[in-house]
Design an enzyme around this catalytic site. Structure first.
Site, short mmCIF file in Angstrom:
data_model
loop_
_atom_site.label_atom_id
_atom_site.label_comp_id
_atom_site.label_asym_id
_atom_site.label_seq_id
_atom_site.Cartn_x
_atom_site.Cartn_y
_atom_site.Cartn_z
N GLY A 1 28.01 44.88 -104.48
CA GLY A 1 28.41 46.18 -103.92
C GLY A 1 29.92 46.28 -103.91
O GLY A 1 30.60 45.56 -104.65
N LYS B 1 27.72 49.61 -93.81
CA LYS B 1 26.41 49.42 -94.42
C LYS B 1 25.48 50.46 -93.84
O LYS B 1 25.85 51.18 -92.90
CB LYS B 1 25.87 48.01 -94.17
N CYS C 1 32.04 41.43 -88.35
CA CYS C 1 31.79 39.98 -88.28
C CYS C 1 32.29 39.20 -89.49
O CYS C 1 33.15 38.32 -89.34
CB CYS C 1 30.30 39.74 -88.08
N LYS D 1 36.07 39.04 -89.87
CA LYS D 1 36.69 38.35 -88.72
C LYS D 1 36.32 36.88 -88.72
O LYS D 1 37.17 36.00 -88.58
CB LYS D 1 36.21 39.04 -87.44
C1 UDX Z 1 26.39 39.87 -90.07
C2 UDX Z 1 25.39 38.72 -90.14
O1 UDX Z 1 24.36 39.06 -91.07
C3 UDX Z 1 24.76 38.50 -88.76
O2 UDX Z 1 23.88 37.39 -88.79
C4 UDX Z 1 25.89 38.23 -87.76
O3 UDX Z 1 25.36 38.03 -86.45
C5 UDX Z 1 26.85 39.40 -87.74
O4 UDX Z 1 27.37 39.63 -89.05
P1 UDX Z 1 26.32 42.50 -90.07
O5 UDX Z 1 27.80 42.35 -90.29
O6 UDX Z 1 25.85 43.41 -89.01
O7 UDX Z 1 25.67 41.04 -89.75
O8 UDX Z 1 25.71 43.06 -91.43
P2 UDX Z 1 25.10 42.37 -92.74
O9 UDX Z 1 23.79 42.98 -92.97
O10 UDX Z 1 25.22 40.91 -92.69
O11 UDX Z 1 26.10 42.94 -93.88
C6 UDX Z 1 27.46 42.58 -93.80
C7 UDX Z 1 28.17 43.21 -94.99
O12 UDX Z 1 27.72 42.60 -96.21
C8 UDX Z 1 27.89 44.72 -95.16
O13 UDX Z 1 29.10 45.36 -95.55
C9 UDX Z 1 26.88 44.77 -96.29
O14 UDX Z 1 26.98 45.98 -97.03
C10 UDX Z 1 27.31 43.59 -97.13
N1 UDX Z 1 26.24 43.02 -97.94
C11 UDX Z 1 25.17 42.45 -97.33
C12 UDX Z 1 26.34 43.05 -99.33
O15 UDX Z 1 27.31 43.57 -99.88
N2 UDX Z 1 25.36 42.48 -100.08
C13 UDX Z 1 24.27 41.90 -99.50
O16 UDX Z 1 23.40 41.42 -100.23
C14 UDX Z 1 24.16 41.89 -98.08
#
Ligand code: UDX
Length: 441
Positions: free
Chosen positions: A260, A327, A267, A270
């Protein structure tokens, strides 16, 4: 009956408090912000999270949860106190722990009997010991010697599926130094325990590191596939099939291999920086995590250069941006790739019509800080496409997965379509008359 206090009602604190109250526990939550407390006591959620409003209504109705600005009330009434306050990044990338330490001071200042103090916030290795020292210091200032335990209980909640992630956790991590504290924490999470959710019982430092290691590894998977996406574009390989072929290997797994525009959120950015900072403090070179951070910044800029490379001079060009949150299923724009992409394009004179199903309010705040030519905060994706030269699809909201492409095309002035979540396919889009570009294909 264990009484539980939650200090901090942000994404982690509010979800933790509501899920534990839904397990039947008596919960009292604290926040310094009076408006937040007022809204929550009136059943109005202060964050968007699917299912949260019902959880709040149900547990207020059964009086299992309450919200207050009086932190002393929470400390005195609770046997187990979760610290769930923010730990934002410092300028050097380390975690700012001032909120956590302030709560520890308040606990030491107010407690009058045995307490279990639980670090729920994501904190660097060693923070639990510092929290212990702060509480002990406050108690000795009061001339008291009251027993207490500090526990590390990191969360693994994804925004947009936080309630599901809490109630169907892959594991519960408990970092503690006494069997009594372990027993109480197992009791707190009994609903998960009897549902055979695995529990990892370790020391405090191990539990603290499990959190950072997990997030950094997930971020590394994403940066790994994002780096490969550029190689795929240059070699004619298809990144989605590469990811599929990789993911079928049980040792790799298919999750977090979707390419992407780069990861965002509160998270991954950081926690990866904080882990590198922890490495520097202990003189351990965490080169892979550093590379993950750099690759992520590069991926966001690669999207900008892709647009500039295909469209040439952007002065006066109008873009429809579909999706602003970092996301889908969240209203959160923190570190969203949309911020980088829009900011960089605006430096070249581009203008924007933007739409996001949930993040429009956070977008207003975010964009007001920058001098960006947002022509319109639109009603929907079709309004956004009116008269634009190009569409940029940044967030994979479900409603963008079955766009009326003929309507979009007829609304547009130009014919560029940049699909940064690979939702559509080359051939059908070219047949519809779009100049279609995606990631790694
Ligand atoms: C993350 C961790 O998954 C979670 O376990 C932790 O407690 C907090 O941080 P979060 O940041 O809410 O959760 O979202 P997540 O679904 O992990 O996606 C994080 C970022 O990665 C988003 O920008 C998403 O678009 C991106 N992403 C995720 C990708 O680009 N490709 C993927 O396959 C998965």
């Amino acid at each position: 009956m264990i009484k539980i206090g939650i200090i901090g009602t942000g994404y982690v604190g509010l979800v933790t408090g509501l899920c534990l109250s839904d397990f039947g526990w008596q919960i009292i939550c604290h926040d310094k912000n009076e408006d937040i407390i007022l809204r929550l006591n009136n059943g109005n959620p202060t964050i968007y999270e699917p299912g949260l409003e019902d959880l709040l209504f149900r547990n207020l109705y059964y009086k299992r949860i309450g919200f207050t600005t009086d932190i002393n009330e929470v400390i005195k009434k609770s046997d187990v106190i979760f610290i769930a306050v923010g730990t934002p990044s410092n300028v050097d990338g380390g975690a700012d722990l001032s909120n956590v330490y302030e709560v520890a001071r308040q606990i030491g200042h107010s407690m009058d009997e045995y307490k279990i103090v639980v670090d729920k916030s994501t904190v660097p290795v060693g923070t639990g010991q510092t929290v212990k020292k702060i509480i002990r210091g406050e108690l000795s200032n009061r001339g008291l010697c009251i027993d207490f335990d500090v526990v590390s209980n990191p969360e693994f909640l994804r925004q947009g599926s936080a309630i599901q992630d809490f109630t169907h956790a892959d594991r519960v991590v408990i970092g503690a130094e006494s069997q009594h504290a372990i027993d109480i924490m197992k009791e707190v999470y009994r609903v998960l325990y009897i549902n055979e959710t695995p529990f990892i019982i370790a020391n405090i430092e191990t539990a603290e590191l499990i959190k950072y290691a997990s997030n950094a590894f997930l971020a590394t998977k994403i940066s790994f596939i994002n780096e490969l996406s550029e190689l795929c574009e240059k070699t004619g390989a298809n990144i989605q099939q590469v990811a599929k072929g990789m993911g079928m290997d049980g040792r790799i797994g298919s999750k977090f291999l979707h390419t992407g525009p780069g990861y965002g959120g509160s998270c991954f950015p950081k926690d990866t920086k904080a882990l590198v900072n922890i490495g520097e403090i202990y003189e351990c070179e965490l080169g892979i995590v550093k590379a993950t951070i750099n690759a992520n910044e590069k991926q966001k800029m690669r999207m900008v250069n892709k647009i500039k490379g295909e469209m040439g001079p952007l002065d006066g060009k109008i873009f429809a941006v579909l999706g602003l949150s970092f996301k889908n299923n969240t209203d959160d724009m923190r570190e969203s790739p949309s911020l980088t992409i829009i900011k960089e394009l605006s430096l070249h004179g581009a203008q924007f019509r933007v739409y996001d199903p949930k993040a429009m309010n956070s977008a207003l705040e975010s964009f007001n800080k920058f001098d960006i030519e947002i022509i319109k905060f639109c009603e929907d994706e079709y309004d956004a496409s009116e008269g634009v030269d190009a569409i940029i699809l940044i967030t994979e909201w479900n409603q963008f997965r079955s766009l009326n492409l003929d309507k979009i095309k007829s609304n547009m002035k130009g014919d560029y379509f940049f699909d940064f979540r690979n939702i559509y396919d080359n051939e059908p889009m070219i047949k519809k008359g779009f100049k279609y570009f995606s990631v790694g294909r």
